[in-house]
Structure formats: structure tokens, C-alpha cells
Design an enzyme around this catalytic site. Structure first.
Site, PDB file in Angstrom:
ATOM      1  N   THR A 223       0.426  -9.415   5.925  1.00  0.00           N
ATOM      2  CA  THR A 223       0.380  -8.713   4.639  1.00  0.00           C
ATOM      3  C   THR A 223       0.542  -9.683   3.468  1.00  0.00           C
ATOM      4  OG1 THR A 223       1.668  -7.177   3.282  1.00  0.00           O
ATOM      5  CG2 THR A 223       2.858  -8.271   5.025  1.00  0.00           C
ATOM      6  N   ASP A 224       0.013  -9.284   2.319  1.00  0.00           N
ATOM      7  CA  ASP A 224       0.205 -10.084   1.097  1.00  0.00           C
ATOM      8  C   ASP A 224       1.662 -10.067   0.644  1.00  0.00           C
ATOM      9  OD1 ASP A 224       0.299  -7.423   0.254  1.00  0.00           O
ATOM     10  OD2 ASP A 224      -1.218  -7.634  -1.322  1.00  0.00           O
ATOM     11  N   GLU A 225       2.441  -9.106   1.173  1.00  0.00           N
ATOM     12  CA  GLU A 225       3.838  -8.991   0.736  1.00  0.00           C
ATOM     13  C   GLU A 225       4.698 -10.182   1.139  1.00  0.00           C
ATOM     14  OE1 GLU A 225       5.819  -5.328   1.425  1.00  0.00           O
ATOM     15  OE2 GLU A 225       4.071  -4.136   0.926  1.00  0.00           O
TER      16      GLU A 225
ATOM     17  N   TYR B 108      11.083  -5.290   5.557  1.00  0.00           N
ATOM     18  CA  TYR B 108       9.730  -5.262   6.147  1.00  0.00           C
ATOM     19  C   TYR B 108       9.009  -6.579   5.890  1.00  0.00           C
ATOM     20  CZ  TYR B 108       4.679  -4.656   6.193  1.00  0.00           C
ATOM     21  OH  TYR B 108       3.329  -4.863   6.393  1.00  0.00           O
TER      22      TYR B 108
ATOM     23  N   LYS C 191       7.725  -9.683   8.414  1.00  0.00           N
ATOM     24  CA  LYS C 191       6.312 -10.098   8.533  1.00  0.00           C
ATOM     25  C   LYS C 191       6.190 -11.595   8.215  1.00  0.00           C
ATOM     26  CE  LYS C 191       3.084  -7.997   9.348  1.00  0.00           C
ATOM     27  NZ  LYS C 191       2.430  -7.608  10.631  1.00  0.00           N
TER      28      LYS C 191
HETATM   29  P1  NAD Z   1       1.089   1.796  11.100  1.00  0.00           P
HETATM   30  O1  NAD Z   1       2.564   1.970  10.927  1.00  0.00           O
HETATM   31  O2  NAD Z   1       0.177   2.893  10.677  1.00  0.00           O
HETATM   32  O3  NAD Z   1       0.775   1.497  12.638  1.00  0.00           O
HETATM   33  C1  NAD Z   1       1.549   0.616  13.415  1.00  0.00           C
HETATM   34  C2  NAD Z   1       1.188   0.834  14.873  1.00  0.00           C
HETATM   35  O4  NAD Z   1       1.935  -0.103  15.661  1.00  0.00           O
HETATM   36  C3  NAD Z   1       1.537   2.234  15.399  1.00  0.00           C
HETATM   37  O5  NAD Z   1       0.488   2.740  16.169  1.00  0.00           O
HETATM   38  C4  NAD Z   1       2.790   1.995  16.237  1.00  0.00           C
HETATM   39  O6  NAD Z   1       2.916   2.926  17.296  1.00  0.00           O
HETATM   40  C5  NAD Z   1       2.539   0.585  16.744  1.00  0.00           C
HETATM   41  N1  NAD Z   1       3.791  -0.117  17.097  1.00  0.00           N
HETATM   42  C6  NAD Z   1       4.883  -0.306  16.312  1.00  0.00           C
HETATM   43  N2  NAD Z   1       5.823  -0.997  16.980  1.00  0.00           N
HETATM   44  C7  NAD Z   1       5.305  -1.251  18.212  1.00  0.00           C
HETATM   45  C8  NAD Z   1       5.792  -1.930  19.357  1.00  0.00           C
HETATM   46  N3  NAD Z   1       7.025  -2.471  19.391  1.00  0.00           N
HETATM   47  N4  NAD Z   1       5.001  -2.023  20.443  1.00  0.00           N
HETATM   48  C9  NAD Z   1       3.743  -1.484  20.429  1.00  0.00           C
HETATM   49  N5  NAD Z   1       3.240  -0.817  19.381  1.00  0.00           N
HETATM   50  C10 NAD Z   1       4.013  -0.700  18.284  1.00  0.00           C
HETATM   51  O7  NAD Z   1       0.751   0.438  10.368  1.00  0.00           O
HETATM   52  P2  NAD Z   1      -0.565  -0.008   9.571  1.00  0.00           P
HETATM   53  O8  NAD Z   1      -0.414   0.369   8.166  1.00  0.00           O
HETATM   54  O9  NAD Z   1      -1.749   0.410  10.338  1.00  0.00           O
HETATM   55  O10 NAD Z   1      -0.403  -1.604   9.646  1.00  0.00           O
HETATM   56  C11 NAD Z   1      -0.896  -2.320  10.776  1.00  0.00           C
HETATM   57  C12 NAD Z   1      -0.641  -3.799  10.565  1.00  0.00           C
HETATM   58  O11 NAD Z   1      -1.306  -4.234   9.400  1.00  0.00           O
HETATM   59  C13 NAD Z   1       0.827  -4.176  10.392  1.00  0.00           C
HETATM   60  O12 NAD Z   1       1.046  -5.396  11.061  1.00  0.00           O
HETATM   61  C14 NAD Z   1       0.986  -4.339   8.899  1.00  0.00           C
HETATM   62  O13 NAD Z   1       2.001  -5.263   8.594  1.00  0.00           O
HETATM   63  C15 NAD Z   1      -0.378  -4.880   8.537  1.00  0.00           C
HETATM   64  N6  NAD Z   1      -0.825  -4.610   7.157  1.00  0.00           N
HETATM   65  C16 NAD Z   1      -0.814  -3.337   6.665  1.00  0.00           C
HETATM   66  C17 NAD Z   1      -1.305  -3.089   5.390  1.00  0.00           C
HETATM   67  C18 NAD Z   1      -1.351  -1.677   4.817  1.00  0.00           C
HETATM   68  O14 NAD Z   1      -1.730  -1.499   3.672  1.00  0.00           O
HETATM   69  N7  NAD Z   1      -0.996  -0.637   5.551  1.00  0.00           N
HETATM   70  C19 NAD Z   1      -1.781  -4.144   4.619  1.00  0.00           C
HETATM   71  C20 NAD Z   1      -1.757  -5.437   5.142  1.00  0.00           C
HETATM   72  C21 NAD Z   1      -1.283  -5.649   6.419  1.00  0.00           C
HETATM   73  O1  DAU Z   2       0.502  -4.869   0.395  1.00  0.00           O
HETATM   74  C1  DAU Z   2       0.350  -4.542   1.730  1.00  0.00           C
HETATM   75  C2  DAU Z   2       1.396  -3.543   2.152  1.00  0.00           C
HETATM   76  O2  DAU Z   2       1.013  -2.292   1.582  1.00  0.00           O
HETATM   77  C3  DAU Z   2       1.540  -3.413   3.666  1.00  0.00           C
HETATM   78  O3  DAU Z   2       2.018  -4.621   4.177  1.00  0.00           O
HETATM   79  C4  DAU Z   2       2.471  -2.274   4.053  1.00  0.00           C
HETATM   80  O4  DAU Z   2       2.494  -2.111   5.460  1.00  0.00           O
HETATM   81  C5  DAU Z   2       1.982  -1.003   3.398  1.00  0.00           C
HETATM   82  O5  DAU Z   2       2.867   0.070   3.673  1.00  0.00           O
HETATM   83  C6  DAU Z   2       1.839  -1.193   1.886  1.00  0.00           C
HETATM   84  O6  DAU Z   2       3.157  -1.378   1.284  1.00  0.00           O
HETATM   85  P1  DAU Z   2       3.569  -0.662  -0.093  1.00  0.00           P
HETATM   86  O7  DAU Z   2       5.042  -0.589  -0.122  1.00  0.00           O
HETATM   87  O8  DAU Z   2       2.846  -1.263  -1.226  1.00  0.00           O
HETATM   88  O9  DAU Z   2       2.895   0.800   0.193  1.00  0.00           O
HETATM   89  P2  DAU Z   2       3.399   2.300  -0.072  1.00  0.00           P
HETATM   90  O10 DAU Z   2       2.247   3.184   0.281  1.00  0.00           O
HETATM   91  O11 DAU Z   2       4.706   2.578   0.564  1.00  0.00           O
HETATM   92  O12 DAU Z   2       3.604   2.335  -1.649  1.00  0.00           O
HETATM   93  C7  DAU Z   2       2.567   1.960  -2.537  1.00  0.00           C
HETATM   94  C8  DAU Z   2       3.146   1.986  -3.949  1.00  0.00           C
HETATM   95  O13 DAU Z   2       3.411   3.353  -4.307  1.00  0.00           O
HETATM   96  C9  DAU Z   2       4.461   1.267  -4.078  1.00  0.00           C
HETATM   97  O14 DAU Z   2       4.493   0.609  -5.345  1.00  0.00           O
HETATM   98  C10 DAU Z   2       5.514   2.363  -4.030  1.00  0.00           C
HETATM   99  C11 DAU Z   2       4.796   3.544  -4.648  1.00  0.00           C
HETATM  100  N1  DAU Z   2       5.158   4.886  -4.148  1.00  0.00           N
HETATM  101  C12 DAU Z   2       5.203   5.095  -2.804  1.00  0.00           C
HETATM  102  C13 DAU Z   2       5.480   6.345  -2.303  1.00  0.00           C
HETATM  103  C14 DAU Z   2       5.549   6.590  -0.803  1.00  0.00           C
HETATM  104  C15 DAU Z   2       5.360   5.929  -5.059  1.00  0.00           C
HETATM  105  O15 DAU Z   2       5.284   5.758  -6.276  1.00  0.00           O
HETATM  106  N2  DAU Z   2       5.608   7.174  -4.549  1.00  0.00           N
HETATM  107  C16 DAU Z   2       5.690   7.443  -3.215  1.00  0.00           C
HETATM  108  O16 DAU Z   2       5.915   8.605  -2.824  1.00  0.00           O
END
Ligand code: NAD
Ligand code: DAU
Length: 341
Positions: free
Chosen positions: A121-123, A157, A161
Site C-alpha cells: 500500500t501507499d500508506e 495497519y 504493511k
Molecule cells: P480485504 O480485507 O478485502 O481482503 C483480505 C483477504 O485476505 C480476505 O479474503 C481475508 O480472508 C484474507 N486473509 C486475511 N488474513 C489472512 C490469513 N492470515 N491467511 C489467509 N488469508 C487471510 O483486503 P483488500 O482491500 O482486498 O486488500 C488486499 C491487499 O491489498 C492487502 O494486502 C492490502 O494491504 C493491499 N492494498 C489494499 C488497498 C485498498 O485500497 N483496499 C490498496 C493498496 C493495497
Molecule cells: O491507500 C491504500 C489504503 O486504502 C489501503 O492500504 C487500505 O487497505 C484501505 O483500507 C484504504 O485505507 P483508508 O484508510 O484510506 O480507507 P478507508 O476506506 O477506511 O477510508 C478512506 C477515507 O475515508 C479515510 O480518509 C477515512 C475516511 N472515512 C472512512 C470511513 C469508513 C470516512 O470519512 N468515513 C467513514 O465512514
């Protein structure tokens, strides 16, 4: 190619499995997923068969990981605990899955010389100042994350990562694991868990609940459609240079308030029909990705460049798939209510 996809039943992982299934018929996929609260077999159920198998298990289960890794050519590692808010309540599953899980996979990839792609992630880079706080409104150098940016994570988190990225670096250099890393910005699209910002607000509106904005809503996220992320990961897996990191982003910066107003308008509501709730502790201000390296070296470009239209498709998907999210809605909102959010 036989490919293992960890976390392939989650949001981004299942979209990747679907992408590979539809575009690369020569690839066989084994999904390793623990099916935590965020994993859902339904996300890939229609794909299961000769080409896609689901193994329900933990990436920290070394004997299981060893066996599966011995049978594949490559592994794309998505599995993680992914929600910042949850990590602020209980960081322990984040340490387990994100750190020990990545270590367990790396050891097996090392043993069987499996090509490994780590999805991050960019985080890990922390946050950037808001554009209005930058000289010249941030149009100059240094206003976006690049592969040269300093690791500076803010939450449990993002720090787990960051730790997982460091493990990949160590295993690549010392043990010659054939690994690449990608750091992507915020994904949106179908199958995203309703705890996350965009699906939470869409399903709030569909449920007659007032949408919830953390703080003032000035925080900026750099949105990318999950299908563009999938194509980028496939490009890096097949064309990326071993040992390299690629940043994935689609120039999709929007502040949260604007995104929420767009959702409200598209769903026929007044744009100010939301509630400001308690801010997230340590809330990162702004993310923005410079993806020049991926674009120029590997030729990737995003296809979903119209955010409002991508958002419209996402709203339609949640509207048409109420059976996918309805059962969880009350519990998700009850958890947020306890936190004052
Ligand atoms: P998500 O929470 O929707 O899915 C995570 C999946 O991993 C689930 O299916 C869960 O069951 C599985 N999992 C968790 N722990 C596990 C374990 N110990 N063993 C096996 N499976 C396990 O997450 P997502 O949003 O799809 O993110 C997927 C990946 O992409 C993560 O590594 C996250 O850091 C990365 N990522 C997410 C975003 C975003 O915007 N959501 C952006 C950049 C990177
Ligand atoms: O940047 C990549 C990341 O983006 C991933 O690594 C993470 O897995 C993914 O969950 C996401 O993280 P954020 O914390 O940015 O996403 P989230 O959807 O939780 O929140 C997006 C923005 O919205 C954040 O600034 C918090 C805000 N927010 C979130 C929720 C759930 C609200 O204002 N209201 C809400 O109810």
C-alpha cells in the site's frame, strides 16, 4: 502457469482472480484464503472449478503454505488485515497476518524458488501535506509518493504493511527470492467490504442511514479502480524486474467530502445530507502516487480514468447486490457506533 493467490477471496484479491480468469486462460489459480470476516467464498464461487481452486487456510500455517508453494510457479500475495480503523482497536491480527504471514510465505517461496509478488500500500510512506498547504499548491517536485519516498507509516495497519515490505527486501537481497513489490493507492469497485468508506456510504444511503464523514472530510485519497490495479499487478508479475518496487496509481485524488457529495448526488440525495463524526486518530491527510516508473518502464496505463463514472458503476453494483452485503450491515454499523463513528 500455476499461480497461488493469497487473499483471493477478499476485495482486491477476488477482482484479480476474476481478471486473470477472464484474460489469461492458460493460468491455473489456487486461492489460499482464511475467509476472515473480510473474505467471502461468494466473491469467486462462480469461478471455482478446473481452473480456480479455493484452499481455506491461514498464510501463517507453515506446513500448508509449504505444500501449496511446492506446487506453483508464482505467488501473488494479497492476504492481509486491511482496515485501519480495526487496527486501532486491536492490532494483534495485523501482526499475525501481515508480518508473520508474509514471513511464512517468503520462507516457502525461497525453498521452492517461486516467483513472488507482494501487494502493498501507499500508506507505508505515511501522508503528504494537503495541496493548499504546499508552495505553488503542490504542482512542484516532491508532492507525490515515489519509490524514493521515506517509509513513515502512521497506523498499526500501515506499519505492519511496511514491515512486510521490509521482509520482502531482506529475503530478496539475502536469499535471492525472485520478488517484486507494488504499493497501490485506494481501490474502489465491486466486492469491497462495507466497512470501507465508499461502500459504507452507498449502503448507508440504501439502508436509510445518514452517511458518516470523519472530521472535516478534507483528507485526500488517490482513487484507482480495482480492475486497473489488477492489470498493473499482472504487468509487474510478468514484466517487472526482480527486486524492484512499482507504485500503482491513476491520478485520482479527491477529498473525502467531495467523494461523499458525489455519491449523495448520484443517489438522488442532497449533497449536504451527511453527518460529521469523530475523526480517525492519526488520520493521514493525503495520499498521491507518482506512477511514472510503472507507466514508462512497463507500459501500464489505467483505463478507468473517469472517477464519477466508475463511482456510478460501483453504486449500481451495490444496489443490485444487496444480497451480498445486507446480512452484515447491522453489525458493521453497530461496531462503528461504539467508536462514535
Ligand atoms: P480485504 O480485507 O478485502 O481482503 C483480505 C483477504 O485476505 C480476505 O479474503 C481475508 O480472508 C484474507 N486473509 C486475511 N488474513 C489472512 C490469513 N492470515 N491467511 C489467509 N488469508 C487471510 O483486503 P483488500 O482491500 O482486498 O486488500 C488486499 C491487499 O491489498 C492487502 O494486502 C492490502 O494491504 C493491499 N492494498 C489494499 C488497498 C485498498 O485500497 N483496499 C490498496 C493498496 C493495497
Ligand atoms: O491507500 C491504500 C489504503 O486504502 C489501503 O492500504 C487500505 O487497505 C484501505 O483500507 C484504504 O485505507 P483508508 O484508510 O484510506 O480507507 P478507508 O476506506 O477506511 O477510508 C478512506 C477515507 O475515508 C479515510 O480518509 C477515512 C475516511 N472515512 C472512512 C470511513 C469508513 C470516512 O470519512 N468515513 C467513514 O465512514
Amino acid at each position: 502457469m500455476k499461480l497461488m493467490v493469497t487473499g483471493g477471496a477478499g476485495f482486491i484479491g477476488s477482482n484479480f482472480v476474476r481478471y486473470v480468469y477472464n484474460n489469461h486462460p492458460d493460468v491455473q489459480i489456487v486461492v489460499l484464503d482464511k475467509l476472515t470476516y473480510a473474505g467471502n467464498k461468494a466473491n469467486i464461487e462462480d469461478l471455482l472449478g478446473d481452473r480456480v481452486q479455493l484452499v481455506v487456510g491461514d498464510i501463517c500455517d507453515a506446513p500448508l503454505v509449504d505444500k501449496l508453494m511446492s506446487e506453483v510457479d508464482a505467488c501473488v500475495h494479497y492476504a492481509a488485515e486491511s482496515h485501519n480503523d480495526n487496527s486501532l482497536i486491536d492490532p494483534s491480527p495485523f501482526l499475525h497476518s501481515n508480518v508473520v504471514g508474509t514471513y511464512t510465505l517468503l520462507e516457502a517461496a525461497r525453498k521452492y524458488d517461486v516467483r513472488f509478488h507482494h501487494v502493498s500500500t501507499d500508506e507505508v510512506y505515511g501522508d503528504l501535506p494537503l495541496r493548499e498547504d504546499l508552495p505553488g499548491h503542490g504542482e512542484g517536485k516532491g508532492e507525490k509518493f515515489t519509490t524514493e519516498s521515506r517509509y513513515n507509516p502512521s497506523s498499526p495497519y500501515s506499519s505492519t504493511k511496511a514491515a512486510s515490505d521490509m521482509l520482502v527486501h531482506g529475503w530478496t537481497r539475502s536469499f535471492k527470492v525472485r520478488a517484486t513489490i507494488s504499493n497501490c493507492s485506494n481501490n474502489y469497485g465491486p466486492y469491497q467490504h462495507i466497512e470501507k468508506f465508499i461502500p459504507r456510504q452507498i449502503t448507508n444511503i440504501l439502508s436509510g442511514i445518514t452517511p458518516k464523514l470523519y472530521g472535516t472530510g478534507k483528507n485526500v485519497r488517490d482513487w484507482i479502480h480495482t480492475e486497473d490495479h489488477s492489470r498493473a499487478v499482472w504487468t509487474i508479475l510478468t514484466k517487472g524486474k526482480i527486486g524492484e518496487t512499482y507504485l500503482i496509481g491513476a491520478n485520482g485524488e479527491q477529498d473525502n467530502k467531495t467523494v461523499l457529495e458525489m455519491i449523495l448526488k448520484q443517489m438522488g440525495k442532497s449533497p449536504d445530507d451527511y453527518e460529521q463524526v469523530k475523526d480517525r486518530p492519526g488520520h493521514d491527510l493525503r495520499y498521491a502516487i507518482d506512477s511514472t516508473k510503472l507507466r514508462t518502464e512497463l507500459g501500464w496505463t489505467p483505463q478507468f480514468t473517469d472517477f464519477e463514472s466508475g463511482l456510478k458503476h460501483t453504486i449500481d453494483w451495490y444496489t443490485e447486490h444487496e444480497d451480498w452485503w445486507r446480512a452484515e450491515k447491522d453489525a458493521v454499523e453497530a461496531k462503528y457506533a461504539k467508536q462514535g463513528q
